[in-house]
Scaffold this motif. Sequence first.
Motif, short mmCIF file in Angstrom:
data_model
loop_
_atom_site.label_atom_id
_atom_site.label_comp_id
_atom_site.label_asym_id
_atom_site.label_seq_id
_atom_site.Cartn_x
_atom_site.Cartn_y
_atom_site.Cartn_z
N VAL A 144 1.50 4.50 -7.23
CA VAL A 144 1.73 4.05 -5.84
C VAL A 144 3.13 4.48 -5.41
O VAL A 144 3.31 5.01 -4.31
N ASP A 145 4.11 4.26 -6.27
CA ASP A 145 5.49 4.65 -5.94
C ASP A 145 5.57 6.15 -5.68
O ASP A 145 6.21 6.59 -4.72
N ASP A 178 6.68 7.07 -2.11
CA ASP A 178 8.08 7.51 -2.05
C ASP A 178 8.22 9.02 -1.97
O ASP A 178 9.05 9.54 -1.22
N VAL A 179 7.42 9.75 -2.75
CA VAL A 179 7.55 11.21 -2.80
C VAL A 179 6.75 11.88 -1.69
O VAL A 179 7.26 12.76 -1.00
N LEU A 180 5.49 11.47 -1.51
CA LEU A 180 4.63 12.16 -0.56
C LEU A 180 4.46 11.46 0.78
O LEU A 180 3.78 11.97 1.66
N GLY A 181 5.09 10.29 0.95
CA GLY A 181 5.11 9.65 2.27
C GLY A 181 3.87 8.87 2.66
O GLY A 181 3.69 8.54 3.83
N CYS A 182 3.01 8.55 1.70
CA CYS A 182 1.87 7.68 2.01
C CYS A 182 2.37 6.27 2.29
O CYS A 182 3.50 5.93 1.96
N LYS A 183 1.51 5.46 2.86
CA LYS A 183 1.83 4.06 3.13
C LYS A 183 0.79 3.19 2.43
O LYS A 183 -0.41 3.45 2.53
N LYS A 186 -8.13 -8.09 -7.22
CA LYS A 186 -9.34 -8.42 -7.97
C LYS A 186 -9.94 -7.17 -8.63
O LYS A 186 -10.50 -7.25 -9.72
N PHE A 187 -9.84 -6.05 -7.96
CA PHE A 187 -10.42 -4.82 -8.46
C PHE A 187 -9.39 -3.87 -9.08
O PHE A 187 -9.74 -2.79 -9.54
N GLY A 188 -8.09 -4.25 -9.05
CA GLY A 188 -7.05 -3.33 -9.52
C GLY A 188 -6.95 -2.12 -8.63
O GLY A 188 -6.72 -1.01 -9.10
N LEU A 189 -7.10 -2.32 -7.30
CA LEU A 189 -7.21 -1.23 -6.34
C LEU A 189 -6.06 -1.26 -5.34
O LEU A 189 -5.76 -2.30 -4.74
N PHE A 190 -5.43 -0.09 -5.17
CA PHE A 190 -4.36 0.09 -4.19
C PHE A 190 -4.81 1.20 -3.25
O PHE A 190 -5.12 2.30 -3.70
N GLN A 191 -4.84 0.91 -1.95
CA GLN A 191 -5.32 1.89 -0.98
C GLN A 191 -4.16 2.39 -0.14
O GLN A 191 -3.50 1.62 0.55
N LEU A 192 -3.92 3.71 -0.23
CA LEU A 192 -2.77 4.32 0.42
C LEU A 192 -3.23 5.19 1.58
O LEU A 192 -4.15 6.00 1.44
N LYS A 249 -5.13 10.90 8.01
CA LYS A 249 -6.42 10.32 8.40
C LYS A 249 -7.20 9.82 7.19
O LYS A 249 -8.21 9.15 7.33
N SER A 250 -6.75 10.15 6.00
CA SER A 250 -7.49 9.87 4.77
C SER A 250 -6.84 8.75 3.97
O SER A 250 -5.74 8.30 4.28
N ILE A 251 -7.53 8.36 2.91
CA ILE A 251 -7.05 7.32 2.00
C ILE A 251 -7.01 7.90 0.59
O ILE A 251 -7.91 8.63 0.18
N ILE A 252 -5.95 7.57 -0.15
CA ILE A 252 -5.90 7.84 -1.58
C ILE A 252 -5.95 6.48 -2.26
O ILE A 252 -5.07 5.63 -2.05
N ASP A 253 -7.02 6.24 -3.01
CA ASP A 253 -7.16 5.00 -3.75
C ASP A 253 -6.64 5.20 -5.16
O ASP A 253 -6.96 6.20 -5.82
N ILE A 254 -5.85 4.25 -5.63
CA ILE A 254 -5.38 4.23 -7.01
C ILE A 254 -6.02 3.02 -7.66
O ILE A 254 -5.87 1.90 -7.16
N VAL A 255 -6.76 3.22 -8.76
CA VAL A 255 -7.36 2.09 -9.46
C VAL A 255 -6.84 2.02 -10.88
O VAL A 255 -6.67 3.05 -11.55
#
Length: 136
Positions: free
Chosen positions: A21-22, A26-31, A38-44, A48-54
């Motif tokens: 997530v960092d 921090d590097v690529l400017g996602c938010k 509950k799912f161990g899911l971070f949605q960035l 227009k797109s989403i990068i999910d980190i699980v």
Amino acid sequence: MITIKELDHIVLRAEDPQKMVDFYCDVLGCKLEKTQQKFGLFQLRAGKSIIDIVDVDGEIGQQGGKAPSSEGRNLDHFCVRVDPFDEKAIRSHLAKFSITCEEASLRYGAEGSGPSIYIQDPENNTVELKGPPNIG
């Protein structure tokens, strides 16, 4: 017939989700848009797109088997469109995070051939930073 408009999201499994997530924020400017502990899911948000980190140890991540490693990856690479594409500025920004990369090369993508740079995220996923197509 199915007509694809654009990439909606990609899901990356991670042993250290916070480090990922960092990096993407921090590097690529996602938010960071949404967290589902509950799912161990971070949605960035990535444009227009989403990068999910699980988390590989979370409910969703466990479904993928072993964690990604040098022995095997979740994918070869994924590409994000960068605008503007100023190679010198991009390289300078990446250097602040001790990220090195080769010089930009002309590669073909969704909009045609244009400059791109490959980098690695903290868990060795290859990310292609792609500029606009060369016109003319």
